[in-house]
Design a protein around this motif. Structure first.
Motif, PDB file in Angstrom:
ATOM      1  N   LEU A  92      -2.774 -11.778  -6.987  1.00  0.00           N
ATOM      2  CA  LEU A  92      -3.826 -11.718  -6.240  1.00  0.00           C
ATOM      3  C   LEU A  92      -4.559 -10.643  -6.456  1.00  0.00           C
ATOM      4  O   LEU A  92      -5.789 -10.440  -5.827  1.00  0.00           O
ATOM      5  CB  LEU A  92      -3.500 -11.872  -4.797  1.00  0.00           C
ATOM      6  N   ALA A  93      -4.279  -9.473  -7.532  1.00  0.00           N
ATOM      7  CA  ALA A  93      -5.110  -8.494  -7.569  1.00  0.00           C
ATOM      8  C   ALA A  93      -6.021  -8.395  -8.611  1.00  0.00           C
ATOM      9  O   ALA A  93      -5.901  -9.588  -9.347  1.00  0.00           O
ATOM     10  CB  ALA A  93      -3.998  -7.284  -7.592  1.00  0.00           C
ATOM     11  N   PRO A  94      -6.909  -7.681  -8.562  1.00  0.00           N
ATOM     12  CA  PRO A  94      -8.041  -7.784  -9.747  1.00  0.00           C
ATOM     13  C   PRO A  94      -7.349  -7.427 -10.932  1.00  0.00           C
ATOM     14  O   PRO A  94      -6.266  -6.805 -10.945  1.00  0.00           O
ATOM     15  CB  PRO A  94      -8.829  -6.683  -9.342  1.00  0.00           C
ATOM     16  N   VAL A  95      -7.868  -7.854 -12.221  1.00  0.00           N
ATOM     17  CA  VAL A  95      -7.265  -7.774 -13.411  1.00  0.00           C
ATOM     18  C   VAL A  95      -6.871  -6.331 -13.835  1.00  0.00           C
ATOM     19  O   VAL A  95      -6.032  -6.110 -14.456  1.00  0.00           O
ATOM     20  CB  VAL A  95      -8.453  -8.287 -14.505  1.00  0.00           C
ATOM     21  N   TRP A  96      -7.997  -5.569 -13.422  1.00  0.00           N
ATOM     22  CA  TRP A  96      -7.571  -4.119 -13.860  1.00  0.00           C
ATOM     23  C   TRP A  96      -6.384  -3.487 -13.217  1.00  0.00           C
ATOM     24  O   TRP A  96      -5.442  -2.858 -13.909  1.00  0.00           O
ATOM     25  CB  TRP A  96      -8.842  -3.270 -13.646  1.00  0.00           C
ATOM     26  N   LEU A  97      -6.229  -3.667 -11.838  1.00  0.00           N
ATOM     27  CA  LEU A  97      -5.181  -3.623 -11.112  1.00  0.00           C
ATOM     28  C   LEU A  97      -3.746  -4.079 -11.974  1.00  0.00           C
ATOM     29  O   LEU A  97      -2.774  -3.323 -11.974  1.00  0.00           O
ATOM     30  CB  LEU A  97      -5.004  -3.805  -9.814  1.00  0.00           C
ATOM     31  N   GLN A  98      -3.705  -5.404 -12.360  1.00  0.00           N
ATOM     32  CA  GLN A  98      -2.678  -6.236 -12.873  1.00  0.00           C
ATOM     33  C   GLN A  98      -2.081  -5.529 -14.197  1.00  0.00           C
ATOM     34  O   GLN A  98      -1.200  -5.256 -14.555  1.00  0.00           O
ATOM     35  CB  GLN A  98      -2.894  -7.475 -13.170  1.00  0.00           C
ATOM     36  N   ASN A  99      -3.287  -4.956 -14.789  1.00  0.00           N
ATOM     37  CA  ASN A  99      -2.961  -4.207 -15.932  1.00  0.00           C
ATOM     38  C   ASN A  99      -2.394  -2.865 -15.952  1.00  0.00           C
ATOM     39  O   ASN A  99      -1.468  -2.567 -16.756  1.00  0.00           O
ATOM     40  CB  ASN A  99      -4.290  -4.224 -17.025  1.00  0.00           C
ATOM     41  N   VAL A 100      -2.885  -1.888 -14.813  1.00  0.00           N
ATOM     42  CA  VAL A 100      -2.172  -1.007 -14.611  1.00  0.00           C
ATOM     43  C   VAL A 100      -0.717  -1.017 -14.322  1.00  0.00           C
ATOM     44  O   VAL A 100       0.242  -0.532 -14.736  1.00  0.00           O
ATOM     45  CB  VAL A 100      -2.955  -0.213 -13.603  1.00  0.00           C
ATOM     46  N   ALA A 101      -0.438  -2.124 -13.351  1.00  0.00           N
ATOM     47  CA  ALA A 101       0.840  -2.383 -12.976  1.00  0.00           C
ATOM     48  C   ALA A 101       1.929  -2.884 -13.995  1.00  0.00           C
ATOM     49  O   ALA A 101       2.977  -2.650 -13.902  1.00  0.00           O
ATOM     50  CB  ALA A 101       0.764  -3.365 -11.862  1.00  0.00           C
ATOM     51  N   LYS A 102       1.159  -3.279 -15.191  1.00  0.00           N
ATOM     52  CA  LYS A 102       2.280  -3.505 -16.153  1.00  0.00           C
ATOM     53  C   LYS A 102       3.036  -2.343 -16.806  1.00  0.00           C
ATOM     54  O   LYS A 102       4.092  -2.558 -17.434  1.00  0.00           O
ATOM     55  CB  LYS A 102       1.374  -4.283 -17.430  1.00  0.00           C
ATOM     56  N   VAL A 103       2.554  -1.091 -16.488  1.00  0.00           N
ATOM     57  CA  VAL A 103       3.180   0.105 -16.876  1.00  0.00           C
ATOM     58  C   VAL A 103       4.438   0.468 -16.013  1.00  0.00           C
ATOM     59  O   VAL A 103       5.213   1.247 -16.074  1.00  0.00           O
ATOM     60  CB  VAL A 103       2.286   1.238 -17.249  1.00  0.00           C
ATOM     61  N   ASN A 104       4.512  -0.083 -14.951  1.00  0.00           N
ATOM     62  CA  ASN A 104       5.500   0.051 -13.762  1.00  0.00           C
ATOM     63  C   ASN A 104       6.544  -0.872 -14.013  1.00  0.00           C
ATOM     64  O   ASN A 104       6.506  -1.971 -13.713  1.00  0.00           O
ATOM     65  CB  ASN A 104       4.541  -0.159 -12.278  1.00  0.00           C
ATOM     66  N   PRO A 105       7.868  -0.324 -14.343  1.00  0.00           N
ATOM     67  CA  PRO A 105       8.819  -1.337 -14.705  1.00  0.00           C
ATOM     68  C   PRO A 105       9.233  -2.126 -13.272  1.00  0.00           C
ATOM     69  O   PRO A 105      10.098  -3.011 -13.572  1.00  0.00           O
ATOM     70  CB  PRO A 105       9.710  -0.239 -15.021  1.00  0.00           C
ATOM     71  N   PHE A 106       8.913  -1.614 -12.215  1.00  0.00           N
ATOM     72  CA  PHE A 106       9.539  -2.107 -10.951  1.00  0.00           C
ATOM     73  C   PHE A 106       8.693  -3.565 -10.851  1.00  0.00           C
ATOM     74  O   PHE A 106       9.146  -4.495  -9.989  1.00  0.00           O
ATOM     75  CB  PHE A 106       9.415  -1.242  -9.792  1.00  0.00           C
ATOM     76  N   SER A 107       7.521  -3.543 -11.137  1.00  0.00           N
ATOM     77  CA  SER A 107       6.589  -4.978 -11.106  1.00  0.00           C
ATOM     78  C   SER A 107       7.320  -6.103 -11.780  1.00  0.00           C
ATOM     79  O   SER A 107       7.216  -7.076 -11.423  1.00  0.00           O
ATOM     80  CB  SER A 107       5.070  -4.364 -11.420  1.00  0.00           C
TER      81      SER A 107
END
Length: 255
Positions: A194-209
């Motif tokens: 549900l998040a914007p694309v830029w936030l989804q890309n940032v979240a990819k570096v978070n292992p917990f996601s």
């Protein structure tokens, strides 16, 4: 063999201490239960449009896994406070004269934390059944394994940091600083789709996601989803690194 025996002895002692204060288990699930009772009912109308979730069962299959990961992250990251209390009481200092493995001192404690998390996860899952949540038992057990690994990782990290700072005043803001972005970039409360694309890309570096997506897939019965093995692999690797780091910290502190 000695390491396994020592780990079991430390685990038994820590579990006994936990059983003597069972109220902490219920305190640990108070906030998740509040989310389950007071926040989850808002999700059905909110997610019906963007995600097409029309039933309570579908909504809770999305929300409950994230809630359990939340318990694993926050429950583990703040275990270091108990270790600081033991340092102040001289318990860790007295461990120097015992033949117990220094690594077992860490692993036994972290296994206790992982077991506590699983107990809390089972309680939350059972409560969610009353709201229409359904999942297959086999997939639930695999999800609990991933959650236990997350708790093992975060508690080991917390213990290592606690041995470094040796102060609750320093540990509290440090753990909060780490937990806040991890929490927001994990998609715990709402899926990151549900998040914007830029936030989804940032979240990819978070292992917990990745872990959250994997647990959600298991709760949905989609064991063939790539996120399951990807999340499990990332969690196993990070848990191993965290345990090794914390074990070395214990070995240096208790000589």
């Amino acid at each position: 063999m000695k390491f396994l025996r020592d780990t079991w002895l430390i685990f038994q002692r820590q579990a006994l201490l936990q059983l003597r204060q069972p109220v902490w288990i219920f305190i640990g699930i108070f906030q998740p239960v509040m989310y389950l009772l007071l926040f989850a009912p808002l999700l059905k109308p909110a997610l019906a449009g963007p995600m097409g979730l029309d039933t309570d069962a579908e909504v809770y299959r999305v929300f409950v896994p994230g809630l359990l990961v939340l318990i694993a992250i926050f429950g583990g990251l703040f275990q270091g406070f108990g270790l600081i209390a033991e340092l102040r009481a001289g318990i860790i200092e007295r461990s120097r004269v015992t033949p117990v493995s220094r690594v077992a001192l860490l692993v036994g404690r972290s296994l206790r934390d992982a077991l506590t998390l699983v107990v809390q996860a089972v309680i939350i899952t059972v409560l969610a059944l009353f709201f229409g949540f359904r999942a297959q038992l086999g997939y639930l057990l695999l999800a609990y394994l991933m959650l236990a690994l997350i708790a093992l990782m975060t508690s080991a990290t917390s213990y290592a940091v606690a041995l470094k700072v040796k102060s609750e005043d320093a540990l509290a803001p440090l753990m909060n600083t780490v937990a806040q972005p991890v929490f927001l970039l994990s998609g715990i409360l709402l899926p990151l789709t549900l998040a914007p694309v830029w936030l989804q890309n940032v979240a990819k570096v978070n292992p917990f996601s990745w872990a959250v997506d994997g647990v959600r897939a298991l709760f949905a019965g989609d064991i063939g989803n790539d996120r399951v093995w990807q999340g499990l692999l990332i969690t196993v690797v990070l848990t191993a690194l965290a345990v090794v780091w914390a074990a070395r910290a214990f070995a240096r502190s208790v000589r």
